[in-house]
Design an enzyme around this catalytic site. Structure first.
Site, PDB file in Angstrom:
ATOM      1  N   ASP A   1     -11.673  -3.995   3.152  1.00  7.48           N
ATOM      2  CA  ASP A   1     -12.346  -2.816   2.776  1.00  7.48           C
ATOM      3  C   ASP A   1     -13.685  -3.249   3.066  1.00  7.48           C
ATOM      4  OD1 ASP A   1     -10.503  -1.106   2.040  1.00  7.48           O
ATOM      5  OD2 ASP A   1     -10.412  -1.700  -0.082  1.00  7.48           O
TER       6      ASP A   1
ATOM      7  N   ASP B   1      -8.984  -3.546  -4.662  1.00  9.41           N
ATOM      8  CA  ASP B   1      -7.572  -3.005  -4.139  1.00  9.41           C
ATOM      9  C   ASP B   1      -6.546  -3.890  -4.698  1.00  9.41           C
ATOM     10  OD1 ASP B   1      -5.616  -2.285  -2.401  1.00  9.41           O
ATOM     11  OD2 ASP B   1      -7.190  -1.622  -1.050  1.00  9.41           O
TER      12      ASP B   1
ATOM     13  N   CYS C   1       0.995  -1.221  -0.113  1.00 12.33           N
ATOM     14  CA  CYS C   1       0.180   0.085   0.012  1.00 12.33           C
ATOM     15  C   CYS C   1       0.660   1.286  -0.040  1.00 12.33           C
ATOM     16  CB  CYS C   1      -0.913   0.047   1.319  1.00 12.33           C
ATOM     17  SG  CYS C   1      -2.082  -1.364   1.077  1.00 12.33           S
TER      18      CYS C   1
ATOM     19  N   GLY D   1     -11.370 -13.536 -12.661  1.00 12.72           N
ATOM     20  CA  GLY D   1     -11.050 -12.567 -12.431  1.00 12.72           C
ATOM     21  C   GLY D   1     -10.338 -11.929 -14.008  1.00 12.72           C
ATOM     22  N   HIS D   2      -9.280 -11.220 -13.823  1.00 13.13           N
ATOM     23  CA  HIS D   2      -8.801 -10.600 -15.213  1.00 13.13           C
ATOM     24  C   HIS D   2      -7.213 -10.585 -14.978  1.00 13.13           C
ATOM     25  CE1 HIS D   2      -8.856  -8.170 -19.031  1.00 13.13           C
ATOM     26  NE2 HIS D   2      -8.097  -7.225 -18.177  1.00 13.13           N
TER      27      HIS D   2
ATOM     28  N   LYS E   1       0.476   3.438  -3.193  1.00 16.68           N
ATOM     29  CA  LYS E   1      -0.432   4.170  -3.495  1.00 16.68           C
ATOM     30  C   LYS E   1      -0.120   5.670  -4.096  1.00 16.68           C
ATOM     31  CE  LYS E   1      -4.147   2.504  -0.439  1.00 16.68           C
ATOM     32  NZ  LYS E   1      -5.067   2.732   0.796  1.00 16.68           N
TER      33      LYS E   1
END
Length: 333
Positions: free
Chosen positions: A94, A71, A21, A142-143, A24
């Site tokens: 989250d 995320d 994180c 998913g991707h 970010k």
């Protein structure tokens, strides 16, 4: 509490410009980026962009709410399986930070297929799948894209009650502030990236789900919370008090830290993200009672950190309280 890394010819953290994180976009830049996007276009949106909460929430017919979030981030540890577990726990957080229950997740994977073996990508996905199983949240597809820098995370859908959502805009003066995980993840991860030392205590903290803390908060009738991730404790607290129209008094002596955190700070393992966090918070905070080192620890960019609650739950230290709006939105003393 540390061990030397002995596995794999591929140190995943060396393929990333930042870690976890801490990679970010800085909070000040992010706020400028989304400044023109505030406001709801439909009456069923309960929580949206307005206060930068942890996830979006939409009211459904029948008295329930759907919670939606995404995320993902660059490698925070060198072990592919652990990175997958950490990223999944962080994405699920989250939903927990909103007082919800995750019901389905899909993978988001960026992979430098000409640089790193696909078998390592499989280990990342296996880690995410195992955490989804632990959370009783199916991970369904998913991707993926070919990318020069590895990144992994999830888009997660959860459910909750509109009446018991944990929000960052519902804090009230006089409420205690509790923190459910120790700080120090950022400085330990920065040391890991630089030296290859492994910190099991940091991995354990990052892979711990916030499910129990969220459940305890809802059962205690708490209505205000956020999770502590890339903007650090000070950054996420600033967002909470601004959204709630209050100030906060923080007791640094009550904040707990992972073993080795202060040594990592002493030896200079501070991420750029942590320094940017502190620069963003400083104009809104009175930090005169603490040293610069202590301020950096309070701003340390966490990955898959704990919940910051406006209330008390068993096992979480009380680290301060909310107060009526003052000149300084945060006072550390």
């Amino acid at each position: 509490m540390t061990e030397l890394r002995t596995n794999s010819a591929h140190r995943l953290t060396q393929y990333a410009h930042g870690g976890g994180c801490a990679c970010k976009i800085p909070p000040g830049e992010l706020e400028s980026m989304v400044a023109g996007l505030h406001g709801s276009t439909g009456g069923e949106l309960i929580v949206g962009l307005d206060d930068g909460d942890d996830a979006a929430a939409v009211r459904l017919d029948g008295g329930s709410a759907v919670i939606s979030t995404a995320d993902f981030f660059t490698p925070v540890v060198d072990d592919a399986y652990d990175w997958g577990r950490i990223a999944a726990a962080n994405a699920l957080s989250d939903v927990y930070a909103m007082g919800g229950r995750p019901v389905v997740a899909v993978n988001l994977l960026c992979w430098p297929r000409e640089l790193l073996p696909v078998e390592l990508a499989g280990e990342v996905l296996r880690g995410g799948m195992d955490v989804g199983r632990q959370a009783a949240c199916p991970v369904a597809g998913g991707h993926s894209v070919d990318d020069p820098e590895p990144k992994y995370g999830m888009a997660v859908t959860g459910v909750g009650s509109p009446d018991t959502l944990l929000r960052n805009d519902s804090g009230r003066a006089g409420l205690p502030l509790s923190l459910t995980k120790p700080l120090g993840i950022g400085v330990l991860n920065t040391r890991h990236k630089a030296t290859g030392e492994v910190f099991p205590q940091a991995v354990a903290a990052m892979t711990e789900l916030n499910a129990g803390a969220a459940d305890a908060a809802v059962r205690a009738g708490i209505g205000c919370a956020t999770d502590v991730t890339g903007f650090g404790l000070l950054g996420h607290l600033l967002k909470l008090v601004r959204a709630s129209g209050v100030s906060a008094h923080l007791d640094p002596a009550a904040v707990s830290y992972l073993d080795g955190s202060r040594e990592a700070l002493r030896d200079g393992f501070v991420s750029g993200g942590t320094k940017r966090n502190l620069d963003w918070v400083r104009p809104h905070a009175d930090l005169s009672a603490i040293s610069e080192d202590e301020a950096l620890l309070l701003a340390d960019a966490q990955t898959s950190g704990g919940l910051l609650l406006a209330g008390e739950v068993p096992g979480a230290p009380v680290i301060g309280e909310l107060a009526p709006r003052e000149e300084h939105l945060i006072t550390v003393r």
